[in-house]
Write a protein that holds these residues in place. Sequence first.
Motif, PDB file in Angstrom:
ATOM      1  N   LYS A 165     -24.324  10.511  29.804  1.00  0.00           N
ATOM      2  CA  LYS A 165     -22.962   9.980  29.789  1.00  0.00           C
ATOM      3  C   LYS A 165     -22.107  10.769  28.799  1.00  0.00           C
ATOM      4  O   LYS A 165     -22.181  10.552  27.591  1.00  0.00           O
ATOM      5  CB  LYS A 165     -22.993   8.498  29.417  1.00  0.00           C
ATOM      6  CG  LYS A 165     -23.745   7.653  30.444  1.00  0.00           C
ATOM      7  CD  LYS A 165     -23.745   6.177  30.048  1.00  0.00           C
ATOM      8  CE  LYS A 165     -24.479   5.343  31.091  1.00  0.00           C
ATOM      9  NZ  LYS A 165     -24.496   3.893  30.738  1.00  0.00           N
ATOM     10  N   GLY A 166     -21.341  11.689  29.325  1.00  0.00           N
ATOM     11  CA  GLY A 166     -20.478  12.529  28.499  1.00  0.00           C
ATOM     12  C   GLY A 166     -21.162  13.826  28.119  1.00  0.00           C
ATOM     13  O   GLY A 166     -22.374  13.869  27.862  1.00  0.00           O
ATOM     14  N   LEU A 167     -20.372  14.915  28.111  1.00  0.00           N
ATOM     15  CA  LEU A 167     -20.906  16.251  27.844  1.00  0.00           C
ATOM     16  C   LEU A 167     -19.996  16.999  26.888  1.00  0.00           C
ATOM     17  O   LEU A 167     -18.784  16.752  26.833  1.00  0.00           O
ATOM     18  CB  LEU A 167     -21.025  17.045  29.152  1.00  0.00           C
ATOM     19  CG  LEU A 167     -22.016  16.510  30.185  1.00  0.00           C
ATOM     20  CD1 LEU A 167     -21.685  17.062  31.572  1.00  0.00           C
ATOM     21  CD2 LEU A 167     -23.445  16.853  29.815  1.00  0.00           C
ATOM     22  N   VAL A 168     -20.575  17.934  26.166  1.00  0.00           N
ATOM     23  CA  VAL A 168     -19.833  18.830  25.281  1.00  0.00           C
ATOM     24  C   VAL A 168     -20.350  20.242  25.520  1.00  0.00           C
ATOM     25  O   VAL A 168     -21.560  20.444  25.669  1.00  0.00           O
ATOM     26  CB  VAL A 168     -20.011  18.445  23.801  1.00  0.00           C
ATOM     27  CG1 VAL A 168     -19.424  19.523  22.889  1.00  0.00           C
ATOM     28  CG2 VAL A 168     -19.355  17.104  23.508  1.00  0.00           C
ATOM     29  N   VAL A 169     -19.432  21.208  25.585  1.00  0.00           N
ATOM     30  CA  VAL A 169     -19.833  22.600  25.725  1.00  0.00           C
ATOM     31  C   VAL A 169     -19.189  23.430  24.616  1.00  0.00           C
ATOM     32  O   VAL A 169     -18.034  23.217  24.261  1.00  0.00           O
ATOM     33  CB  VAL A 169     -19.464  23.175  27.113  1.00  0.00           C
ATOM     34  CG1 VAL A 169     -17.954  23.211  27.319  1.00  0.00           C
ATOM     35  CG2 VAL A 169     -20.072  24.551  27.327  1.00  0.00           C
ATOM     36  N   GLN A 170     -19.962  24.338  24.075  1.00  0.00           N
ATOM     37  CA  GLN A 170     -19.449  25.342  23.141  1.00  0.00           C
ATOM     38  C   GLN A 170     -19.381  26.663  23.895  1.00  0.00           C
ATOM     39  O   GLN A 170     -20.371  27.118  24.475  1.00  0.00           O
ATOM     40  CB  GLN A 170     -20.369  25.481  21.923  1.00  0.00           C
ATOM     41  CG  GLN A 170     -19.905  26.545  20.935  1.00  0.00           C
ATOM     42  CD  GLN A 170     -21.038  27.008  20.021  1.00  0.00           C
ATOM     43  OE1 GLN A 170     -22.195  27.045  20.430  1.00  0.00           O
ATOM     44  NE2 GLN A 170     -20.700  27.371  18.799  1.00  0.00           N
ATOM     45  N   ILE A 171     -18.199  27.299  23.878  1.00  0.00           N
ATOM     46  CA  ILE A 171     -17.991  28.583  24.557  1.00  0.00           C
ATOM     47  C   ILE A 171     -17.598  29.604  23.499  1.00  0.00           C
ATOM     48  O   ILE A 171     -16.683  29.362  22.700  1.00  0.00           O
ATOM     49  CB  ILE A 171     -16.888  28.469  25.625  1.00  0.00           C
ATOM     50  CG1 ILE A 171     -17.235  27.384  26.640  1.00  0.00           C
ATOM     51  CG2 ILE A 171     -16.686  29.810  26.335  1.00  0.00           C
ATOM     52  CD1 ILE A 171     -16.096  27.020  27.562  1.00  0.00           C
ATOM     53  N   ARG A 172     -18.281  30.756  23.493  1.00  0.00           N
ATOM     54  CA  ARG A 172     -17.976  31.802  22.523  1.00  0.00           C
ATOM     55  C   ARG A 172     -17.765  33.138  23.221  1.00  0.00           C
ATOM     56  O   ARG A 172     -18.493  33.482  24.157  1.00  0.00           O
ATOM     57  CB  ARG A 172     -19.107  31.930  21.493  1.00  0.00           C
ATOM     58  CG  ARG A 172     -19.089  30.851  20.436  1.00  0.00           C
ATOM     59  CD  ARG A 172     -20.342  30.885  19.589  1.00  0.00           C
ATOM     60  NE  ARG A 172     -21.488  30.346  20.318  1.00  0.00           N
ATOM     61  CZ  ARG A 172     -22.711  30.273  19.807  1.00  0.00           C
ATOM     62  NH1 ARG A 172     -22.946  30.724  18.591  1.00  0.00           N
ATOM     63  NH2 ARG A 172     -23.687  29.749  20.517  1.00  0.00           N
ATOM     64  N   VAL A 173     -16.771  33.882  22.743  1.00  0.00           N
ATOM     65  CA  VAL A 173     -16.495  35.222  23.262  1.00  0.00           C
ATOM     66  C   VAL A 173     -16.215  36.157  22.087  1.00  0.00           C
ATOM     67  O   VAL A 173     -15.842  35.710  20.994  1.00  0.00           O
ATOM     68  CB  VAL A 173     -15.295  35.223  24.242  1.00  0.00           C
ATOM     69  CG1 VAL A 173     -15.600  34.400  25.474  1.00  0.00           C
ATOM     70  CG2 VAL A 173     -14.025  34.704  23.554  1.00  0.00           C
ATOM     71  N   LEU A 174     -16.371  37.445  22.338  1.00  0.00           N
ATOM     72  CA  LEU A 174     -16.176  38.458  21.304  1.00  0.00           C
ATOM     73  C   LEU A 174     -15.160  39.501  21.743  1.00  0.00           C
ATOM     74  O   LEU A 174     -14.937  39.706  22.941  1.00  0.00           O
ATOM     75  CB  LEU A 174     -17.503  39.153  20.986  1.00  0.00           C
ATOM     76  CG  LEU A 174     -18.640  38.291  20.439  1.00  0.00           C
ATOM     77  CD1 LEU A 174     -19.926  39.101  20.383  1.00  0.00           C
ATOM     78  CD2 LEU A 174     -18.300  37.749  19.060  1.00  0.00           C
TER      79      LEU A 174
END
Length: 291
Positions: free
Chosen positions: A77-86
Amino acid sequence: MTARFAARLALGASVLAAGVAALPSAGHAAPASDSATLAAVTERDPATGLNLKYPVESGEVVSAALGVTNLGDAPVKGLVVQIRVLDDLDLAVKHDNCWYAVDSNMESAWCEFDSELAVKQTLAIVGDVVTVKADARPDKVTSIVFHWYGKQWVDAQGGVQQFADVDAGQGTKAVRGTEAALTLAERELPLPETPRPINFAYAKLVASTPQPTPTATPTTAPTATPTGGAEPTATSTGAPGAPGGASGGAGGGLPVTGANIGVLAGVGGALLLLGGGGYLIARRRRTRFVA
């Protein structure tokens, strides 16, 4: 300061090792304690079996599939995403369900979703996330790192903003976006051979396709073609005796005047005399016959 440095170092180590979680840091429980069993998924190249490299031009959006599959035995129930770019990849669009941080040449976004992920279900982000800078160089356009967490676990550690602040450079904090929220939608994506909550999508900078320059095409004005193929001839529209045979300034043929009329009158008179003489001769012959 030491705690922030340790947290940032832990996150970097997890990316390099492509591991499941970052190392523990002050104020954070180890991500391995997250009860959600999640797999980060993306598209794969059918020719190689590897994660797909998305061709993209400068200034364009990278249409990478950033998805998650629930491998557990209970809904998440519910999600979190971490997105990283360089480097020359950019998080230009700032969505209001994400917190954004910058540290040197790295940008990160922590985005949260209230969606429920059913068992064995796959969801993927809908919306523009990663773009390519207008002056990008091929060697500076590489990978997108994305890591999924259960929202309940993130909230228990202090919330998504606190995680985003750890990614921010020294003396800075994460900033929340203001544009329309990212959403999730169901999508079919393949599982990697070793499913983990962290995965990579790749971008490949390609040269812009030059657009042909339009050139003027000469056109020929249509011309009237007389019926039957005959060439048109000018006709006189002026009254006889008008100067130049024209009316209203238009040119035309010459009118019949002068000597031509005299010739016609003489011929007519001769024919009239011949006709009268013939009539008299015929009458005289008829009279003699009767007598």
